[in-house]
Design an enzyme around this catalytic site. Structure first.
Site, PDB file in Angstrom:
ATOM      1  N   HIS A 187       0.852  -1.194   0.000  1.00  0.00           N
ATOM      2  CA  HIS A 187       0.000   0.000   0.000  1.00  0.00           C
ATOM      3  C   HIS A 187       0.883   1.237   0.000  1.00  0.00           C
ATOM      4  CE1 HIS A 187      -3.411  -2.588   1.794  1.00  0.00           C
ATOM      5  NE2 HIS A 187      -3.605  -2.404   0.501  1.00  0.00           N
TER       6      HIS A 187
ATOM      7  N   GLU B 139       1.743   3.801   3.073  1.00  0.00           N
ATOM      8  CA  GLU B 139       2.247   3.255   4.337  1.00  0.00           C
ATOM      9  C   GLU B 139       3.781   3.304   4.330  1.00  0.00           C
ATOM     10  OE1 GLU B 139       0.166  -0.532   4.384  1.00  0.00           O
ATOM     11  OE2 GLU B 139      -1.774   0.488   4.294  1.00  0.00           O
TER      12      GLU B 139
ATOM     13  N   ARG C 122      -3.332   4.851  -1.993  1.00  0.00           N
ATOM     14  CA  ARG C 122      -3.191   3.498  -1.418  1.00  0.00           C
ATOM     15  C   ARG C 122      -2.895   2.429  -2.482  1.00  0.00           C
ATOM     16  NH1 ARG C 122      -5.548  -0.017   2.627  1.00  0.00           N
ATOM     17  NH2 ARG C 122      -6.613  -1.813   1.744  1.00  0.00           N
TER      18      ARG C 122
ATOM     19  N   HIS D 291       2.725  -3.793   6.636  1.00  0.00           N
ATOM     20  CA  HIS D 291       1.790  -2.675   6.405  1.00  0.00           C
ATOM     21  C   HIS D 291       1.874  -1.710   7.589  1.00  0.00           C
ATOM     22  CE1 HIS D 291      -0.903  -4.507   3.195  1.00  0.00           C
ATOM     23  NE2 HIS D 291      -0.134  -5.533   3.521  1.00  0.00           N
ATOM     24  N   SER D 292       1.089  -0.646   7.491  1.00  0.00           N
ATOM     25  CA  SER D 292       0.840   0.216   8.650  1.00  0.00           C
ATOM     26  C   SER D 292      -0.543   0.825   8.426  1.00  0.00           C
ATOM     27  CB  SER D 292       1.897   1.319   8.768  1.00  0.00           C
ATOM     28  OG  SER D 292       1.664   2.354   7.838  1.00  0.00           O
TER      29      SER D 292
ATOM     30  N   TYR E 185     -11.056  -7.106  10.053  1.00  0.00           N
ATOM     31  CA  TYR E 185     -12.261  -7.241   9.237  1.00  0.00           C
ATOM     32  C   TYR E 185     -12.053  -8.318   8.172  1.00  0.00           C
ATOM     33  CZ  TYR E 185      -9.302  -3.558   7.084  1.00  0.00           C
ATOM     34  OH  TYR E 185      -8.240  -2.817   6.615  1.00  0.00           O
TER      35      TYR E 185
ATOM     36  N   GLU F 108       1.038  -4.934  10.954  1.00  0.00           N
ATOM     37  CA  GLU F 108       0.642  -3.525  10.843  1.00  0.00           C
ATOM     38  C   GLU F 108       1.507  -2.775  11.841  1.00  0.00           C
ATOM     39  OE1 GLU F 108      -1.678  -2.148   8.858  1.00  0.00           O
ATOM     40  OE2 GLU F 108      -3.054  -3.769   8.315  1.00  0.00           O
TER      41      GLU F 108
HETATM   42  O1  0X9 Z   1      -6.883  -4.110   4.609  1.00  0.00           O
HETATM   43  C1  0X9 Z   1      -5.726  -4.465   4.392  1.00  0.00           C
HETATM   44  O2  0X9 Z   1      -5.328  -4.810   3.291  1.00  0.00           O
HETATM   45  C2  0X9 Z   1      -4.722  -4.482   5.560  1.00  0.00           C
HETATM   46  N1  0X9 Z   1      -4.891  -3.332   6.396  1.00  0.00           N
HETATM   47  S1  0X9 Z   1      -4.387  -1.863   5.831  1.00  0.00           S
HETATM   48  O3  0X9 Z   1      -4.864  -0.858   6.761  1.00  0.00           O
HETATM   49  N2  0X9 Z   1      -2.802  -1.805   5.851  1.00  0.00           N
HETATM   50  O4  0X9 Z   1      -4.870  -1.693   4.508  1.00  0.00           O
HETATM   51  C3  0X9 Z   1      -4.917  -5.736   6.379  1.00  0.00           C
HETATM   52  C4  0X9 Z   1      -4.548  -6.993   5.657  1.00  0.00           C
HETATM   53  C5  0X9 Z   1      -4.854  -8.248   6.399  1.00  0.00           C
HETATM   54  N3  0X9 Z   1      -4.714  -9.401   5.554  1.00  0.00           N
HETATM   55  C6  0X9 Z   1      -5.555  -9.679   4.528  1.00  0.00           C
HETATM   56  N4  0X9 Z   1      -6.591  -8.943   4.280  1.00  0.00           N
HETATM   57  N5  0X9 Z   1      -5.332 -10.755   3.837  1.00  0.00           N
HETATM   58 ZN    ZN Z   2      -1.762  -1.758   4.105  1.00  0.00          ZN
END
Ligand code: 0X9
Ligand code: ZN
Length: 432
Positions: A182, A185, A240, A310-311, A362, A384
């Site tokens: 992303h 980040e 993003r 990520h962050s 989520y 994260e």
């Molecule tokens: O939503 C995402 O892709 C990630 N959070 S972020 O705030 N950095 O965008 C979490 C990713 C968790 N893993 C998967 N969704 N597979």
């Molecule tokens: Zn991310």
């Protein structure tokens, strides 16, 4: 003198009376916790209809009651958004009053040669500087670092992986770390650089990293989304996704962490190209996703551990995120992140939440960790990094060392556990 002052006041009367003259509004980050379903709906509407950027959660559909929302509001939308919130009695606080200043500080390279100073790893770097660093790192460490071109981005920028290999032990296993999936980040690519520096500088000095590198090669992809990253440096700090153009709508960008083939484009992703969590036209439609997936497919028998950085929000996550079902080795994965979080708490006095992605944050299908897990890499994690929202994506460079050291502690804890669980001790076999 008095006459001069009166004259000055009269001449500038219009400017002095203009509303907001003294407190000029800048780009701001607001924190809002909706308490009713009506407030949730209004916030969803604000974050889609107005020129704002949702920081947390990643998309309006994840907004729910009693959960903090962080919203970036550019100066030109500030009044409208605040009026709207006030009209509906939605209480909000300003998290960051002057985002412009932080952005300016983080892109300013104020020390001599940005590529060789002592604080190189404590700053954020442009894509050009990161490419230069990749090349330089290989040249300075020709026997231990190899640069592998695994593909290119949709705007044709190269995707380079650094392979760190300290010995040629037969049947050597490996781990993979990618950063910068992303674009906004920024602490994520900073971590990949930090990790490589630590590995190269402390091999044979630090016991943990020595043991890890003796038993595993490490593949590091410092910037998985170079087009998006470049765009955050030149045009929009809040970007993003990647930068591919949708034929269908003209909107730009696919969320690369929704583009992998793991329950692709089900609940928690969107098939609408203009959203932040657009899953793309089909699984692996994006060249960045395909490059990573192809590389891991080719190396799936050696790669035992997959990590993606990520962050923000300080979490250590593992599969699944694409379903509420538990992974087959859920207990194992849970214990590993629990130990990592405990160490971070003990050494750095910082709290990280942990658990499976779907249950901890989520449902988010199409992510790289779930895909790698289903490919057979049974130790797959998403980290994260800092912070919890104080600065969010605009984490000041002075926080990079602590954020990276915390993450490094987690990487080491988990890698050591993977080696312990999967590899026989390397000491010579006992003779009877
Ligand atoms: O939503 C995402 O892709 C990630 N959070 S972020 O705030 N950095 O965008 C979490 C990713 C968790 N893993 C998967 N969704 N597979
Ligand atoms: Zn991310």
């Amino acid at each position: 003198m008095k006459t001069l002052l009166i004259l000055f006041v009269l001449m500038n009367l219009d400017k002095l009376l203009r509303p907001g003259h003294c407190t000029e509004t800048r780009d701001q980050i607001l924190t809002i916790t909706p308490t009713t379903q009506e407030q949730v709906d209004i916030l969803k509407n604000v974050s889609t209809q107005y020129e704002t950027a949702l920081w947390q959660p990643a998309a309006p559909q994840y907004i729910k009651e009693e959960t903090e929302v962080h919203l970036f509001v550019p100066a030109n939308s500030s009044e409208t958004v605040r009026d709207l919130l006030q009209t509906h009695a939605i209480t909000h606080e300003v998290l960051l009053a002057n985002a412009n200043e932080l952005i300016e500080m983080q892109t300013r390279n104020d020390s001599g040669d940005p590529r060789s100073s002592a604080t190189f790893y404590e700053r954020y770097h442009s894509l050009e500087d990161i490419y230069y660093w990749i090349n330089r790192t290989q040249q300075d460490n020709p026997s231990t670092v190899e640069v592998i071109l695994i593909g290119s981005s949709s705007e044709k920028r190269p995707l380079y992986v650094l392979k760190l290999s300290m010995n040629n032990r037969p049947n050597k296993k490996a781990m993979w770390i990618d950063c910068g999936i992303h674009a906004r980040e920024w602490v994520s690519p900073a971590f990949c650089l930090w990790f490589v520096r630590h590995s190269l500088s402390f091999y044979r000095q630090n016991q943990d990293i020595t043991h890890i590198l003796d038993n595993m090669d490490v593949y590091v992809l410092p910037v998985m989304n170079p087009d998006g990253y470049e765009y955050t440096w030149t045009t929009n700090r809040m970007w993003r996704k990647n930068r591919s153009v949708s034929k269908r709508s003209g909107c730009i960008g696919v969320d690369l962490n929704r583009n992998f083939d793991a329950n692709w484009c089900t609940e928690g992703a969107s098939d609408e190209p203009c959203t932040e969590i657009y899953c793309g036209e089909f699984p692996e439609s994006e060249p960045e996703t395909q490059a990573v997936a192809d590389f891991l497919r080719k190396n799936k028998d050696t790669v035992q551990l997959y990590l993606t950085i990520h962050s923000y929000s300080q979490m250590l996550l593992f599969p699944y995120s694409c379903t509420l079902e538990e992974a087959e080795n859920h207990r194992d994965l849970y214990e590993m992140v629990q130990e990592a979080a405990q160490k971070i708490r003990r050494y750095y006095r910082n709290n990280y939440r942990y658990g499976s992605g779907a249950k901890t944050i989520y449902l988010a299908p199409g992510g790289s960790d779930d895909w790698a897990y289903n490919l057979g890499i049974k130790y797959a994690f998403t980290f994260e990094l800092q912070d919890r929202g104080r600065y969010g994506f605009l984490l000041p460079p002075s926080h990079i060392p602590k954020a990276c050291n915390e993450a490094l502690t987690a990487v080491k804890t988990i890698a050591l556990k993977v080696i312990e669980k999967t590899q026989a001790p390397t000491s010579p076999p006992r003779t009877l």
